[in-house]
Motif scaffolding. Sequence first.
Motif, PDB file in Angstrom:
ATOM      1  N   TYR A  29      -4.515 -17.856 -21.924  1.00 28.93           N
ATOM      2  CA  TYR A  29      -4.081 -16.762 -23.015  1.00 28.93           C
ATOM      3  C   TYR A  29      -4.007 -15.398 -22.371  1.00 28.93           C
ATOM      4  O   TYR A  29      -3.309 -14.770 -22.851  1.00 28.93           O
ATOM      5  CB  TYR A  29      -5.154 -17.029 -23.824  1.00 28.93           C
ATOM      6  CG  TYR A  29      -5.246 -16.033 -25.246  1.00 28.93           C
ATOM      7  CD1 TYR A  29      -4.401 -16.074 -26.189  1.00 28.93           C
ATOM      8  CD2 TYR A  29      -6.198 -14.759 -25.073  1.00 28.93           C
ATOM      9  CE1 TYR A  29      -4.231 -15.097 -26.991  1.00 28.93           C
ATOM     10  CE2 TYR A  29      -6.007 -13.886 -25.871  1.00 28.93           C
ATOM     11  CZ  TYR A  29      -5.052 -14.017 -27.192  1.00 28.93           C
ATOM     12  OH  TYR A  29      -5.316 -13.087 -27.968  1.00 28.93           O
ATOM     13  N   TRP A  30      -5.177 -15.020 -21.771  1.00 30.55           N
ATOM     14  CA  TRP A  30      -5.557 -13.590 -21.126  1.00 30.55           C
ATOM     15  C   TRP A  30      -4.350 -13.368 -20.230  1.00 30.55           C
ATOM     16  O   TRP A  30      -3.665 -12.268 -20.206  1.00 30.55           O
ATOM     17  CB  TRP A  30      -6.717 -13.297 -20.556  1.00 30.55           C
ATOM     18  CG  TRP A  30      -7.869 -13.189 -21.659  1.00 30.55           C
ATOM     19  CD1 TRP A  30      -8.722 -14.084 -21.991  1.00 30.55           C
ATOM     20  CD2 TRP A  30      -7.946 -12.085 -22.269  1.00 30.55           C
ATOM     21  NE1 TRP A  30      -9.237 -13.472 -23.192  1.00 30.55           N
ATOM     22  CE2 TRP A  30      -9.062 -12.219 -23.316  1.00 30.55           C
ATOM     23  CE3 TRP A  30      -7.039 -10.741 -22.493  1.00 30.55           C
ATOM     24  CZ2 TRP A  30      -9.252 -11.233 -24.060  1.00 30.55           C
ATOM     25  CZ3 TRP A  30      -7.680  -9.849 -23.335  1.00 30.55           C
ATOM     26  CH2 TRP A  30      -8.750  -9.970 -24.375  1.00 30.55           C
ATOM     27  N   LYS A  33      -1.139 -12.489 -22.310  1.00 28.08           N
ATOM     28  CA  LYS A  33      -1.386 -11.206 -23.101  1.00 28.08           C
ATOM     29  C   LYS A  33      -1.033 -10.092 -21.796  1.00 28.08           C
ATOM     30  O   LYS A  33      -0.533  -9.074 -22.339  1.00 28.08           O
ATOM     31  CB  LYS A  33      -2.544 -10.978 -23.760  1.00 28.08           C
ATOM     32  CG  LYS A  33      -2.795 -12.186 -24.808  1.00 28.08           C
ATOM     33  CD  LYS A  33      -1.777 -11.747 -25.945  1.00 28.08           C
ATOM     34  CE  LYS A  33      -1.671 -12.733 -27.132  1.00 28.08           C
ATOM     35  NZ  LYS A  33      -0.675 -12.421 -28.179  1.00 28.08           N
ATOM     36  N   GLU A  79       5.521 -16.152 -23.299  1.00 26.49           N
ATOM     37  CA  GLU A  79       4.892 -16.939 -24.496  1.00 26.49           C
ATOM     38  C   GLU A  79       4.781 -18.515 -24.284  1.00 26.49           C
ATOM     39  O   GLU A  79       4.098 -19.315 -24.591  1.00 26.49           O
ATOM     40  CB  GLU A  79       5.295 -16.611 -25.942  1.00 26.49           C
ATOM     41  CG  GLU A  79       4.711 -15.078 -26.338  1.00 26.49           C
ATOM     42  CD  GLU A  79       5.489 -14.927 -27.541  1.00 26.49           C
ATOM     43  OE1 GLU A  79       6.547 -15.030 -28.077  1.00 26.49           O
ATOM     44  OE2 GLU A  79       4.887 -13.615 -28.152  1.00 26.49           O
TER      45      GLU A  79
END
Length: 179
Positions: A29-30, A33, A79
């Motif tokens: 996830y990080w 991002k 994504e």
Amino acid sequence: DLDPPQKKQLPKGALVLIMHACEMPQGNYWGKKVAIAAVKILSRLDLVGVLAYNWQGGDDWVFPLAPAGDKEAIISALEQMQMGDMPDLGAHLQAAYDKLKGCDAAQKHIIVISDGDPAGPSDNLLTQLRQAGITCTGVGVFPHSPADIQSLMRVAQATGGRFYDVKDPQKLPQIFIKE
């Protein structure tokens, strides 16, 4: 005054992000991002590409090196990215080198986000990167051992890049934007 004003134009840059699966809570996830934050600050004329180990077999280019443009296609690709635990950093650095060496960017840079455990690249490849003016920054995220840190530091030092040992994932976006 009929003389046109001079335009200031920043030189075009080229950035390849090499994304390695992050073995920490919410690591992938990080990673996504951070990559999105880095892409958002590029100009539409800058070149950007993203590599991630495709553990299912297939192309490792999540987004092939191309002008950043409106960035929606890049963000969408990031994504949907599935980062794998790459066995060999050399293969991804070679792919980045092959694309960057012939592009017309004034500044060419690679950022590797990894825990440092993939096999390191050859000295010959690191020399080729340096001679081509391609810098490489290593961002160590939760490395398993001091040897993993040394591996990423070796890449950064050999190419004129930097190394960051990240203990707090909240600091990742600032590192990528700085780079």
